[in-house]
Write an enzyme that holds these catalytic residues in place. Sequence first.
Site, PDB file in Angstrom:
ATOM      1  N   GLY A  47       0.773  -1.236   0.000  1.00 43.58           N
ATOM      2  CA  GLY A  47       0.000   0.000   0.000  1.00 43.58           C
ATOM      3  C   GLY A  47       0.798   1.277   0.000  1.00 43.58           C
ATOM      4  N   GLU A 102       3.913   4.461   6.021  1.00 39.34           N
ATOM      5  CA  GLU A 102       2.689   3.657   5.990  1.00 39.34           C
ATOM      6  C   GLU A 102       1.601   4.409   5.236  1.00 39.34           C
ATOM      7  OE1 GLU A 102       1.199   0.885   5.857  1.00 39.34           O
ATOM      8  OE2 GLU A 102       1.385   0.170   7.901  1.00 39.34           O
ATOM      9  N   ASP A 103       0.756   3.661   4.525  1.00 40.81           N
ATOM     10  CA  ASP A 103      -0.321   4.291   3.771  1.00 40.81           C
ATOM     11  C   ASP A 103      -1.465   4.731   4.680  1.00 40.81           C
ATOM     12  OD1 ASP A 103      -1.073   1.671   4.312  1.00 40.81           O
ATOM     13  OD2 ASP A 103      -1.759   1.219   2.289  1.00 40.81           O
ATOM     14  N   ASP A 106      -5.046   2.398  11.034  1.00 32.27           N
ATOM     15  CA  ASP A 106      -6.364   2.286  11.663  1.00 32.27           C
ATOM     16  C   ASP A 106      -6.182   1.813  13.097  1.00 32.27           C
ATOM     17  OD1 ASP A 106      -6.016  -0.495  10.938  1.00 32.27           O
ATOM     18  OD2 ASP A 106      -7.142  -0.120   9.119  1.00 32.27           O
ATOM     19  N   LYS A 134      -7.074   6.730  10.132  1.00 28.94           N
ATOM     20  CA  LYS A 134      -8.522   6.536  10.114  1.00 28.94           C
ATOM     21  C   LYS A 134      -9.088   6.904  11.478  1.00 28.94           C
ATOM     22  CE  LYS A 134     -10.318   3.226   7.701  1.00 28.94           C
ATOM     23  NZ  LYS A 134     -10.849   1.940   7.188  1.00 28.94           N
ATOM     24  N   PHE A 156     -14.348   2.444   4.395  1.00 29.79           N
ATOM     25  CA  PHE A 156     -13.352   1.698   3.625  1.00 29.79           C
ATOM     26  C   PHE A 156     -12.867   2.591   2.492  1.00 29.79           C
ATOM     27  CE2 PHE A 156     -11.560  -2.522   3.458  1.00 29.79           C
ATOM     28  CZ  PHE A 156     -10.767  -2.381   2.333  1.00 29.79           C
ATOM     29  N   VAL A 157     -11.605   3.049   2.615  1.00 35.70           N
ATOM     30  CA  VAL A 157     -11.055   3.972   1.624  1.00 35.70           C
ATOM     31  C   VAL A 157     -10.085   3.245   0.695  1.00 35.70           C
ATOM     32  CG1 VAL A 157     -11.404   6.070   2.980  1.00 35.70           C
ATOM     33  CG2 VAL A 157      -9.302   4.774   3.270  1.00 35.70           C
ATOM     34  N   ASP A 163      -6.068  -0.317  -1.034  1.00 36.05           N
ATOM     35  CA  ASP A 163      -6.760  -1.289  -1.869  1.00 36.05           C
ATOM     36  C   ASP A 163      -7.885  -2.002  -1.139  1.00 36.05           C
ATOM     37  OD1 ASP A 163      -5.619  -4.562  -1.512  1.00 36.05           O
ATOM     38  OD2 ASP A 163      -4.938  -2.957  -0.199  1.00 36.05           O
TER      39      ASP A 163
END
Length: 183
Positions: A47, A102-103, A106, A134, A156-157, A163
């Site tokens: 990601g 990191e992308d 959460d 998030k 959910f992004v 992805d």
Amino acid sequence: MAESAHADVKEVLLSEERIKEIVAEMGAKITADYKDKNPLLVAVLRGAVIFTADLMRAIECPIAVDFMAVSSYGDGVKSSGVVRIVKDLDTKIEGRHVIIVEDILDSGLTLSYLIRLLESRNPASVKVAAFCVKDIKGKRPAIEPDYVGTHVPDEFVVGYGLDFAERYRNLPYVGVLKPEVYE
């Protein structure tokens, strides 16, 4: 927000232009903090690869890059809680300043595991640069990133590396995936 060009995306949260601004701001902060330290950026695959590539170009001091792949999701939408190292670093990090790229953050459980693992290798420091965090109502992530690009809602992004089942990473924006796609 703008409408999405992709039929599976409910709404666009971050446009290409906003993403460029976020990356430039974070790159400037990292440049200021690490101008004489030659940090090692550790991209968490898959990601974070797009964000890492853009961030590297926004940092104006010497840097190095390496990659790790960890798995805690599989093809699901929730973390399994079990972290598996799929690809480890090729670079020795003892005495190095490490920035984990990191992308999305959460729960932070996977990232907490990764930080502990890297700290056991005696780096000079370990910091975290998260493109987005998030906002989960009533919960705080297990770790607080040192560099945060932006916050996103508890939906959910996808897009810009994010992805669902290895799809949508190539979208040039970040958008909310329609629930009927993943339910």
